[in-house]
Design an enzyme around this catalytic site. Structure first.
Site, short mmCIF file in Angstrom:
data_model
loop_
_atom_site.label_atom_id
_atom_site.label_comp_id
_atom_site.label_asym_id
_atom_site.label_seq_id
_atom_site.Cartn_x
_atom_site.Cartn_y
_atom_site.Cartn_z
N ARG A 53 0.79 -1.23 0.00
CA ARG A 53 0.00 0.00 0.00
C ARG A 53 0.83 1.28 0.00
O ARG A 53 0.65 2.14 -0.83
CB ARG A 53 -0.92 0.03 1.23
CG ARG A 53 -2.05 -0.99 1.20
CD ARG A 53 -3.05 -0.68 2.29
NE ARG A 53 -4.03 -1.73 2.45
CZ ARG A 53 -5.04 -1.67 3.31
NH1 ARG A 53 -5.18 -0.61 4.08
NH2 ARG A 53 -5.91 -2.66 3.41
N HIS A 100 -7.62 -4.38 -8.00
CA HIS A 100 -7.40 -3.73 -6.70
C HIS A 100 -8.70 -3.72 -5.89
O HIS A 100 -9.49 -2.77 -5.98
CB HIS A 100 -6.91 -2.29 -6.94
CG HIS A 100 -6.27 -1.65 -5.76
ND1 HIS A 100 -5.04 -2.01 -5.28
CD2 HIS A 100 -6.68 -0.64 -4.96
CE1 HIS A 100 -4.71 -1.26 -4.25
NE2 HIS A 100 -5.70 -0.42 -4.02
N TYR A 156 -18.63 12.16 -13.82
CA TYR A 156 -18.60 13.36 -14.64
C TYR A 156 -17.25 13.56 -15.34
O TYR A 156 -17.18 14.27 -16.35
CB TYR A 156 -18.88 14.60 -13.80
CG TYR A 156 -20.23 14.59 -13.13
CD1 TYR A 156 -21.41 14.53 -13.88
CD2 TYR A 156 -20.36 14.65 -11.75
CE1 TYR A 156 -22.65 14.51 -13.27
CE2 TYR A 156 -21.59 14.63 -11.13
CZ TYR A 156 -22.74 14.56 -11.90
OH TYR A 156 -23.97 14.55 -11.29
#
Length: 742
Positions: A35, A81, A125
């Protein structure tokens, strides 16, 4: 009963501490490796690597159209993921922000946030595709350049590391917090990193200094000015950790008639512009920026913060120095090059180690790609040689295909063909059986043979491989170098050897105040110079200790009964209609100690300090300033002794009077000047101690109160003597309190 027995057999005893330690270690390593820390080879964390790979699989290259970010995020969390969509989208947004990463890896279309701290629009968007820089990072994925592994569900495969033709770790930097460790790597200029890589290839055993001289230092996407010396920068890169001081870039803009304004063009990296302006505005409202009149944000795509000085006489450099100290116009970037090495082990690396790891990775990638290409060429040459045999024996080949039941085996036996060659001949289209095709095959065969020779030479000669690697780096430097708009250096360097001291009177508006200290240790001030004999209000059991006239820019000196000096700024003293605040909140005054003197600091002044036992010495103003709120110990005292006086020397004589009503006058020069100590005997006492003292000029005489009037005595012969004597009785009418004045 059988079920219970089976369950009991699965239960095992473990030590809680050992089990917790083991599981926490597993969690910590998972966080570190999977990570938080980037890989030194490609500079990517797993989430970034999977994002780029998923976008590549969707064919979102720079020449294609954009796709919705929601589509990309969906593929990433569905295939590679398995984490939250907001985390993945957040990582994607950052890769597209040109103020967050030096060389963006994602080309975003839509609202991806701004330097004011506004967030990006929802992923439904916004749209995105890869940049040329990201494509260079992944170049060679189809050429067996790196290893692949199965995804979490085993249905797909993903690269363990990117081929990374560009040195992404140093170019874009990285930041992350793991368990027990963290990383924070600043971005750098690609062209300069390439220069260092080429130098390291040429001189593998070089020192770090020539590498740092080529890299120079960080190159932040928001520009700014690094004000550290080269020695500091060199030490940071040698240790792999340290600090960089970054300042905003500014200039003055002439408005005519002597007027000017300051324009801030670039702000430090990771500073949110809107919060920076809010901070300046807040300081302005709190009257902590007396040199500044107004601040405005006139930014469009480029940063333009306008600072309007109070007047044309304000020094722009002094104003900016004050702002650098008070706001995030100057910040410290803490570098910690903690990364995963090629073996997946986290450690802090020097700049040379980071460059060497990258070169080693590129060397392995070069070998693997060359071997992959060589294998492809050998396979193609095998097919082409089969085609040539077919053209030379075309009639026989046609006969075998038409007449034989197992044409493949017959051809292999007749012409010594391999199975691949025979299969290729059988799959050949009839329209390929032209003379022109034979010539084309011969030309291709010759070209591939030549390329094969070059690849074999490359794989057998390490020197040739490093030469090829140097050429690759030069091509990347040319493509993304300083001649391009993206590659131009943005952060400048400017050494600041010493901090410019900003005078206190410039930082605080100068206003007259009256400072009032009570016997109980409460301090306050009132605006203006009021009459010191006024009836000031205190709490019921409190009264006036002392009051003085001062300015808000003054430094107030306090002398306590333990022989310590304390300093407070006039601007820090609370004002208002209340009783103020306890002095002990401002200085560390002892429980049994009290303030005996309070006065305004004066440069080049000297003072006589004395205890109630008649001991004293002269001290200059340099020893009155305390660096901390703990104060500065000057006078050493015996048990039961207290410091009682600190009087400014304004004449050449000193008069001391004891509790025994004996007055002694002697020259001030008889008292030694000391930095610290108990002092010398000013007056000798059989009983009692020092009651009062006065400093005056011999020609003027000393003054005292008599019958509520001030009397001046110029005939000094009666009391004149030397330090340490007893003295004579005070003049007739002297106050019974043994003080010169009430």
């Amino acid at each position: 009963m059988q079920d219970n027995t089976a369950t009991e057999e699965k239960i095992r005893d473990v030590h809680l501490a050992e089990e917790l330690s083991s599981r926490y270690l597993s969690y910590a390593m998972s966080t570190i490796v999977s990570r938080s820390l980037p890989d030194v080879r490609d500079g990517l964390k797993p989430v970034h690597r999977r994002l780029l790979y998923a976008m590549r699989q969707l064919h979102l290259d720079p020449k294609s159209g954009f796709k919705k970010c929601a589509r990309v995020v969906g593929d990433v969390i569905g295939k590679y993921h398995p984490h939250g969509d907001s985390a993945v989208y957040g990582a994607m947004v950052r890769l597209a922000q040109d103020f967050s990463v030096r060389y963006p890896l994602v080309d975003g279309q839509g609202n991806f946030g701004n330097i004011d701290g506004d967030g990006a629009a929802a992923m439904r968007y916004t749209e995105a595709r890869l940049t040329e820089f990201a494509m260079a990072l992944m170049e060679g994925l189809n050429d067996n350049a790196v290893d692949f592994r199965e995804t979490y569900d085993g249905e797909e495969s993903e690269p363990v590391v990117m081929p990374s033709m560009v040195p992404n770790l140093l170019c874009n930097g990285s930041t992350g917090i793991a368990v027990g460790m963290a990383t924070n790597i600043p971005p750098h200029n690609l062209s300069e990193v390439c220069d260092a890589l080429l130098y390291l290839i040429e001189k593998p055993d070089c020192e770090i200094e020539p590498l740092v001289r080529r890299i120079k230092g960080p190159d932040f996407p928001t520009g700014g000015v690094i004000i550290d010396s080269f020695d500091t920068i060199l030490n940071n890169y040698t240790q792999g950790k340290g600090y960089f001081r970054i300042r905003a870039k500014w200039e003055t803009e002439d408005l005519g008639k002597g007027q000017y304004q300051i324009i801030i063009k670039e702000i430090p990296y990771q500073v949110i512009k809107s919060k920076l302006i809010e901070k300046i505005a807040q300081l302005l409202n709190d009257k902590k920026l007396p040199m500044l009149n107004d601040v405005r944000d006139e930014s469009t795509h480029d940063v333009r913060i306008v600072l309007e000085p109070k007047s044309r006489t304000v020094d722009a450099n002094l104003l900016m120095e004050h702002l650098f100290k008070q706001t995030e116009l100057e910040v410290r970037f803490s570098m910690n090059m903690n990364v995963l090495d090629s073996d997946g082990v986290p450690r802090v690396m020097s700049i040379k180690e980071v460059l060497r790891e990258f070169l080693n990775h590129r060397h392995i990638v070069l070998q693997r790609r060359a071997q992959f290409r060589l294998d492809k060429i050998n396979a193609r040459l095998e097919i082409l040689s089969g085609y040539l045999i077919a053209y030379l024996n075309l009639d026989e080949i046609i006969r075998i295909i038409r007449e034989e039941d197992d044409a493949k085996q017959v051809m292999m036996k007749e012409f010594q063909l391999t199975e691949n060659q025979a299969e290729a001949i059988l799959n050949m289209k009839l329209r390929s059986l032209r003379k022109l095709e034979e010539a084309e095959i011969r030309r291709e065969y010759e070209e591939l043979e030549e390329e094969k020779g070059q690849l074999e030479l490359l794989l057998s000669d390490e020197g040739k491989r490093w030469e090829a690697l140097s050429e690759e780096i030069k091509l990347i430097r040319e493509k993304f170098g300083k001649k391009t708009a993206l590659g131009k250096r943005r952060t400048e360097f400017s050494e600041v050897s010493e901090d410019i001291e900003v005078p206190v009177e410039i930082l605080v508006e100068k206003e007259p105040i009256t400072v009032i200290l009570s016997q109980k240790g409460w301090i306050r001030c009132v605006k203006g110079h009021v009459n010191l004999q006024d009836d000031f209000k205190f709490k019921d059991d409190d009264a006036l200790q002392c009051a003085i006239h001062a300015q808000t820019t003054d430094k107030i000196i306090l002398f306590d009964t333990s022989g310590k000096f304390f300093n407070i700024s006039g601007s820090e003293i609370p004002s208002g209609r209340g009783f103020g605040q306890p002095l002990r909140l401002m200085v560390d005054l002892g429980i049994n100690d009290n303030i005996c003197e309070m006065f305004v600091f004066e440069p080049k002044a000297t003072y006589v300090i004395a205890s109630n036992m008649g001991k004293g010495f002269v001290v200059d103003e340099n020893h009155l300033i305390a660096q901390t709120r703990n104060g500065r110990k000057i006078m050493n005292l015996a048990e039961g002794e207290k410091a009682v006086f600190c009087r400014k020397i304004t004449g050449d004589m000193i008069a001391v009077v004891g509790d025994n009503r004996k007055l002694l006058i002697f020259k001030i020069e008889e008292i030694p000047t000391m930095a610290r100590g108990r002092g010398v005997t000013l007056q000798k006492y059989k009983d009692g101690g020092l009651s009062d003292m006065q400093i005056f000029n011999e020609a003027d005489g000393f003054t005292f109160e008599k019958n509520s009037c001030t009397k001046t005595e110029t005939e000094l012969l009666t009391w004149l003597g030397h330090r340490g004597q007893v003295g004579k009785l005070v003049p007739f009418g002297f106050l019974k309190t043994n003080k010169f004045f009430k």
